[in-house]
Design an enzyme around this catalytic site. Structure first.
Site, PDB file in Angstrom:
ATOM      1  N   ASP A 145       5.019  28.887 -56.234  1.00  0.00           N
ATOM      2  CA  ASP A 145       4.316  28.832 -57.515  1.00  0.00           C
ATOM      3  C   ASP A 145       5.250  29.519 -58.510  1.00  0.00           C
ATOM      4  O   ASP A 145       5.306  30.743 -58.569  1.00  0.00           O
ATOM      5  CB  ASP A 145       2.978  29.570 -57.427  1.00  0.00           C
ATOM      6  CG  ASP A 145       2.246  29.591 -58.764  1.00  0.00           C
ATOM      7  OD1 ASP A 145       2.346  28.608 -59.518  1.00  0.00           O
ATOM      8  OD2 ASP A 145       1.589  30.610 -59.051  1.00  0.00           O
ATOM      9  N   ASP A 183      -0.867  34.507 -57.718  1.00  0.00           N
ATOM     10  CA  ASP A 183       0.339  33.687 -57.600  1.00  0.00           C
ATOM     11  C   ASP A 183       0.690  33.423 -56.136  1.00  0.00           C
ATOM     12  O   ASP A 183       1.166  32.353 -55.789  1.00  0.00           O
ATOM     13  CB  ASP A 183       1.506  34.370 -58.322  1.00  0.00           C
ATOM     14  CG  ASP A 183       1.177  34.666 -59.771  1.00  0.00           C
ATOM     15  OD1 ASP A 183       1.471  33.822 -60.631  1.00  0.00           O
ATOM     16  OD2 ASP A 183       0.599  35.741 -60.038  1.00  0.00           O
ATOM     17  N   GLU A 211       5.105  23.833 -57.377  1.00  0.00           N
ATOM     18  CA  GLU A 211       4.175  23.381 -58.408  1.00  0.00           C
ATOM     19  C   GLU A 211       4.965  23.042 -59.669  1.00  0.00           C
ATOM     20  O   GLU A 211       5.864  23.791 -60.075  1.00  0.00           O
ATOM     21  CB  GLU A 211       3.145  24.461 -58.705  1.00  0.00           C
ATOM     22  CG  GLU A 211       2.025  23.965 -59.602  1.00  0.00           C
ATOM     23  CD  GLU A 211       0.909  24.981 -59.724  1.00  0.00           C
ATOM     24  OE1 GLU A 211      -0.083  24.854 -58.983  1.00  0.00           O
ATOM     25  OE2 GLU A 211       1.049  25.885 -60.556  1.00  0.00           O
TER      26      GLU A 211
END
Length: 191
Positions: free
Chosen positions: A11, A145, A71
């Site tokens: 992420d 996160d 992502e």
């Protein structure tokens, strides 16, 4: 015995980069590592990018993942923030590219949809659903996160398991072949 599949999920972020390494054997998922790289101690964006690169390289060396999932940046109101996020993502991808493994990018909506069934789920909903999929602590994480990175890795695992429905017979296509090769091998499917 089936060889474990190791997936590194990222992420990306310029202040906090979440990362998670999972190992999958059949339908059994083990979290090998899940944490956050904190980059708040400096305002130097290039130093932050260097730290992201170093961390991804370290994870690649330590776990030798088979696949890399990240992502994608999303467009918000602040263009500068998106540019910084895109750089962070690019640095992480560049580190993974040097290991020659498959890299897959997922939109935030796709990750949320894959984990919760709702593309608009919030971070707490994702965390709660992750708790039902894998063993996680009951306490809410300090930084989401890390759990977001776990969601990216799991999304990748779930997406790679999706069967392709074929009505006219099996698809016989090898990797890196041209469209012409695919058509010749599957002439029976052309109407």
């Amino acid at each position: 015995m089936q060889k474990p599949l190791t997936i590194l999920g990222i992420d990306p972020g310029t202040l906090f980069m979440g990362y998670s390494v999972i190992e999958v054997v059949a339908n059994h998922i083990t979290i090998r590592e899940m944490d956050v790289l904190k980059l708040t101690s400096t305002k130097d964006n290039y130093y932050r990018l260097q730290k992201i690169h170093q961390k991804v390289m370290q994870l690649m060396n330590n776990f030798n993942p088979d696949e890399f999932a990240i992502e994608a940046p999303f467009y918000g109101k602040n263009v500068q923030s998106m540019l910084k996020l895109g750089r962070a993502q690019g640095v992480a991808i560049a580190a993974a590219l040097s290991f020659g493994i498959p890299i897959t990018e997922y939109s935030p909506k796709k990750v949320k949809q894959s984990i919760t069934g709702n593309g608009n789920a919030d971070k707490e909903q994702i965390w709660k659903m992750l708790q039902s999929i894998v063993t996680l602590p009951e306490d809410k994480p300090k930084y989401f996160d890390a759990t977001d990175a776990l969601a990216v890795a799991l999304c990748h695992h779930f997406q790679s398991k999706v069967p392709i429905a074929v009505k006219a017979g099996p698809v016989t296509m090898k990797k890196k072949n041209s469209w012409d090769t695919f058509v010749k091998a599957n002439e029976h499917r052309i109407v």
